[in-house]
Design a protein around this motif. Structure first.
Motif, PDB file in Angstrom:
ATOM      1  N   TYR A 221       0.812  -1.218   0.000  1.00  0.00           N
ATOM      2  CA  TYR A 221       0.000   0.000   0.000  1.00  0.00           C
ATOM      3  C   TYR A 221       0.847   1.271   0.000  1.00  0.00           C
ATOM      4  O   TYR A 221       0.362   2.349  -0.352  1.00  0.00           O
ATOM      5  N   VAL A 222       2.115   1.150   0.356  1.00  0.00           N
ATOM      6  CA  VAL A 222       2.971   2.327   0.551  1.00  0.00           C
ATOM      7  C   VAL A 222       3.071   3.219  -0.690  1.00  0.00           C
ATOM      8  O   VAL A 222       2.912   4.447  -0.579  1.00  0.00           O
ATOM      9  N   PRO A 223       3.361   2.689  -1.893  1.00  0.00           N
ATOM     10  CA  PRO A 223       3.488   3.596  -3.047  1.00  0.00           C
ATOM     11  C   PRO A 223       2.240   4.435  -3.298  1.00  0.00           C
ATOM     12  O   PRO A 223       2.342   5.615  -3.633  1.00  0.00           O
ATOM     13  N   HIS A 224       1.069   3.847  -3.104  1.00  0.00           N
ATOM     14  CA  HIS A 224      -0.160   4.616  -3.298  1.00  0.00           C
ATOM     15  C   HIS A 224      -0.389   5.609  -2.164  1.00  0.00           C
ATOM     16  O   HIS A 224      -0.868   6.725  -2.395  1.00  0.00           O
ATOM     17  N   TYR A 231       3.202  10.746  -8.400  1.00  0.00           N
ATOM     18  CA  TYR A 231       3.116   9.971  -9.636  1.00  0.00           C
ATOM     19  C   TYR A 231       2.130  10.612 -10.609  1.00  0.00           C
ATOM     20  O   TYR A 231       2.407  10.746 -11.812  1.00  0.00           O
ATOM     21  N   LEU A 232       0.981  11.035 -10.086  1.00  0.00           N
ATOM     22  CA  LEU A 232      -0.035  11.645 -10.951  1.00  0.00           C
ATOM     23  C   LEU A 232       0.436  12.965 -11.552  1.00  0.00           C
ATOM     24  O   LEU A 232       0.154  13.266 -12.717  1.00  0.00           O
ATOM     25  N   PHE A 338       1.335  -4.421  10.850  1.00  0.00           N
ATOM     26  CA  PHE A 338       0.982  -3.537   9.738  1.00  0.00           C
ATOM     27  C   PHE A 338       1.784  -2.239   9.809  1.00  0.00           C
ATOM     28  O   PHE A 338       2.365  -1.790   8.816  1.00  0.00           O
ATOM     29  N   ALA A 339       1.828  -1.626  11.012  1.00  0.00           N
ATOM     30  CA  ALA A 339       2.520  -0.351  11.172  1.00  0.00           C
ATOM     31  C   ALA A 339       4.017  -0.483  10.949  1.00  0.00           C
ATOM     32  O   ALA A 339       4.641   0.358  10.288  1.00  0.00           O
ATOM     33  N   ALA A 340       4.614  -1.547  11.496  1.00  0.00           N
ATOM     34  CA  ALA A 340       6.060  -1.742  11.362  1.00  0.00           C
ATOM     35  C   ALA A 340       6.455  -1.984   9.906  1.00  0.00           C
ATOM     36  O   ALA A 340       7.418  -1.389   9.399  1.00  0.00           O
ATOM     37  N   ILE A 341       5.698  -2.835   9.220  1.00  0.00           N
ATOM     38  CA  ILE A 341       6.027  -3.137   7.826  1.00  0.00           C
ATOM     39  C   ILE A 341       5.743  -1.933   6.941  1.00  0.00           C
ATOM     40  O   ILE A 341       6.477  -1.667   5.975  1.00  0.00           O
ATOM     41  N   GLN A 342       4.712  -1.158   7.274  1.00  0.00           N
ATOM     42  CA  GLN A 342       4.450   0.051   6.491  1.00  0.00           C
ATOM     43  C   GLN A 342       5.572   1.066   6.668  1.00  0.00           C
ATOM     44  O   GLN A 342       5.966   1.737   5.709  1.00  0.00           O
ATOM     45  N   LEU A 343       6.098   1.177   7.886  1.00  0.00           N
ATOM     46  CA  LEU A 343       7.232   2.076   8.121  1.00  0.00           C
ATOM     47  C   LEU A 343       8.459   1.599   7.357  1.00  0.00           C
ATOM     48  O   LEU A 343       9.140   2.397   6.699  1.00  0.00           O
ATOM     49  N   ILE A 344       8.735   0.305   7.431  1.00  0.00           N
ATOM     50  CA  ILE A 344       9.860  -0.264   6.673  1.00  0.00           C
ATOM     51  C   ILE A 344       9.640  -0.044   5.180  1.00  0.00           C
ATOM     52  O   ILE A 344      10.572   0.315   4.438  1.00  0.00           O
ATOM     53  N   GLY A 345       8.399  -0.242   4.724  1.00  0.00           N
ATOM     54  CA  GLY A 345       8.088  -0.031   3.316  1.00  0.00           C
ATOM     55  C   GLY A 345       8.276   1.411   2.906  1.00  0.00           C
ATOM     56  O   GLY A 345       8.793   1.698   1.816  1.00  0.00           O
ATOM     57  N   GLY A 346       7.855   2.344   3.777  1.00  0.00           N
ATOM     58  CA  GLY A 346       8.037   3.758   3.465  1.00  0.00           C
ATOM     59  C   GLY A 346       9.498   4.124   3.302  1.00  0.00           C
ATOM     60  O   GLY A 346       9.884   4.828   2.358  1.00  0.00           O
ATOM     61  N   LEU A 347      10.333   3.628   4.222  1.00  0.00           N
ATOM     62  CA  LEU A 347      11.773   3.899   4.129  1.00  0.00           C
ATOM     63  C   LEU A 347      12.385   3.213   2.904  1.00  0.00           C
ATOM     64  O   LEU A 347      13.241   3.792   2.222  1.00  0.00           O
ATOM     65  N   TYR A 359       8.606   4.812 -10.687  1.00  0.00           N
ATOM     66  CA  TYR A 359       7.346   4.492 -10.012  1.00  0.00           C
ATOM     67  C   TYR A 359       6.729   3.211 -10.562  1.00  0.00           C
ATOM     68  O   TYR A 359       6.148   2.418  -9.805  1.00  0.00           O
ATOM     69  N   HIS A 360       6.848   2.985 -11.852  1.00  0.00           N
ATOM     70  CA  HIS A 360       6.314   1.762 -12.438  1.00  0.00           C
ATOM     71  C   HIS A 360       6.969   0.531 -11.815  1.00  0.00           C
ATOM     72  O   HIS A 360       6.296  -0.469 -11.520  1.00  0.00           O
ATOM     73  N   GLN A 361       8.277   0.599 -11.618  1.00  0.00           N
ATOM     74  CA  GLN A 361       8.988  -0.517 -10.987  1.00  0.00           C
ATOM     75  C   GLN A 361       8.582  -0.670  -9.520  1.00  0.00           C
ATOM     76  O   GLN A 361       8.468  -1.787  -9.017  1.00  0.00           O
ATOM     77  N   GLN A 362       8.328   0.461  -8.841  1.00  0.00           N
ATOM     78  CA  GLN A 362       7.897   0.386  -7.446  1.00  0.00           C
ATOM     79  C   GLN A 362       6.523  -0.252  -7.317  1.00  0.00           C
ATOM     80  O   GLN A 362       6.281  -1.068  -6.417  1.00  0.00           O
ATOM     81  N   PHE A 363       5.611   0.099  -8.224  1.00  0.00           N
ATOM     82  CA  PHE A 363       4.295  -0.530  -8.209  1.00  0.00           C
ATOM     83  C   PHE A 363       4.415  -2.038  -8.472  1.00  0.00           C
ATOM     84  O   PHE A 363       3.691  -2.843  -7.863  1.00  0.00           O
ATOM     85  N   THR A 364       5.311  -2.411  -9.350  1.00  0.00           N
ATOM     86  CA  THR A 364       5.511  -3.825  -9.660  1.00  0.00           C
ATOM     87  C   THR A 364       6.038  -4.579  -8.442  1.00  0.00           C
ATOM     88  O   THR A 364       5.584  -5.691  -8.136  1.00  0.00           O
TER      89      THR A 364
END
Length: 396
Positions: A221-224, A231-232, A338-347, A359-364
């Protein structure tokens, strides 16, 4: 009984609206205009997003340690008013960077506390037969909060950013006051349940499978949640009208998320519904990669908005139905994960962006991680899955 059910539904709905929809999503929705008006750099805006995620993690950890008694009502009230103050404090330019970082952490902590404690209160105060409907109505509040946060987007070129933040502060203050009134009526019900001893629950592979795919959805969910606006505007070069249209689609999807999963779960059962929702979630993220037509962008905006609250609601309710009195602890673990992985994902995604990953590669990457999580859920439940229905309370 009907009156109590209505009060609990309104209480949970307002908690989700404030804790997730407003305290967490409003920053993302107002970020481009705030960044321009306050002169923030892209790096500092990203830091503020990570600060909110860090606060959410801290709030979830704190909530897990709070006893399951009427003291929970005090923490929800305190979190609601602290979160409201954080919105007010972000409405004004000219303060130091430390000021904004602190208030974004407080906003995240408030959201984490409310996210765990409010459904725990409802679980204690409602009857078994009312759980499904109360939780469905309550978690619909996430979408309501998202809609409130997106109301201003079409008008941001006509009103000051400060005004948008102050209007959100007004909404949050009204919700906080109403929650305080509702909590007064719930305290006696909590006192009746305070002496009940929690039974020991033997966790199995099924619970860990739920947590694993839920954590994968946090990463995916992080990229969105953090970079969709960039991206938009930067990649697709959308003007303000079409950018706002995408966010309104996201808000509409969020408003329908819990309702969609409710209907699906009633027809097919929780686990079949979860598998369908996660597969659709993968498709929604992948759709963002196909920028040849605006249809794919619109579909990605609407479906990611819909599916995030859908899987949050159904995961929470499934844990409640399977594990009963241990719900608060197990839902706390799920939210912490959820919070820990989202933080790791954000970083991680911030680092990928710094290294030039598109961004295309990040969505993939996000879609691939969620696909792995969904695949292990299919594998664990490949022979049989518990039939969790509206009135069930066991794993058979």
């Amino acid at each position: 009984m009907s009156s109590n059910r209505v009060k609990l539904s309104i209480f949970l709905c307002l908690c989700m609206c404030l804790g997730i929809g407003i305290l967490r999503f409003s920053y993302t929705a107002l970020l481009p205009a705030t960044r321009e008006a306050f002169g923030w750099t892209g790096q500092f805006a990203s830091i503020l997003g990570s600060a909110n995620l860090l606060g959410y993690l801290a709030g979830a950890f704190w909530a897990m340690r709070i006893p399951q008694t009427r003291v929970m009502t005090f923490y929800i009230q305190a979190a609601a008013f602290a979160g409201t103050l954080s919105l007010f404090s972000c409405a004004f330019a000219g303060f130091s960077d430390f000021w904004y970082v602190c208030w974004r952490v407080i906003s995240g902590m408030s959201g984490g506390l409310i996210m765990i404690l409010s459904p725990s209160i409802v679980a204690q105060c409602c009857e078994l037969k009312d759980r499904f409907k109360i939780n469905f109505i309550g978690f619909s509040g996430i979408g309501l909060g998202v809609l409130l946060a997106t109301l201003f987007l079409p008008y941001l070129d006509h009103i000051a950013v400060r005004s948008a933040w102050l209007i959100l502060t007004g909404f949050a203050l009204i919700i906080s006051i109403v929650l305080s009134v509702l909590l007064k009526g719930l305290k006696p019900l909590l006192s009746l349940h305070a002496a009940v001893q929690q039974e020991k629950i033997q966790l199995n592979l099924l619970y860990f499978s739920l947590i694993a795919v839920y954590g994968c959805s946090a990463f995916a969910y992080v990229p969105h949640s953090l970079f969709w606006i960039d991206y938009l505007t930067q990649v697709l070069k959308l003007d303000l009208y079409w950018m706002n249209f995408n966010w309104i689609l996201y808000g509409l999807g969020s408003a329908l998320g819990a309702f969609s999963s409710y209907l699906l779960a009633r027809k097919l059962g929780n686990f079949a519904a979860l598998k369908i929702l996660y597969c659709a979630y993968v498709c929604a993220i992948v759709a963002a990669v196909f920028d040849v037509s605006p249809f794919f962008t619109f579909m990605s905006s609407f479906l990611t908005g819909l599916l995030n609250p859908a899987v949050v609601f159904l995961t929470s309710y499934t844990i409640l139905q399977l594990y009963g009195s241990a719900y608060k602890k197990l839902w706390s673990i799920a939210t912490l994960t959820f919070a820990a992985i989202q933080l790791i994902g954000g970083l991680s995604f911030s680092a990928l962006q710094h290294w030039g990953v598109s961004y295309h590669q990040q969505f993939t990457i996000a879609a691939a991680v969620l696909l792995l999580g969904a695949a292990q859920l299919f594998w664990v439940t490949r022979k049989h899955a518990p039939v969790v229905t509206e009135c069930s309370n066991s794993s058979h």
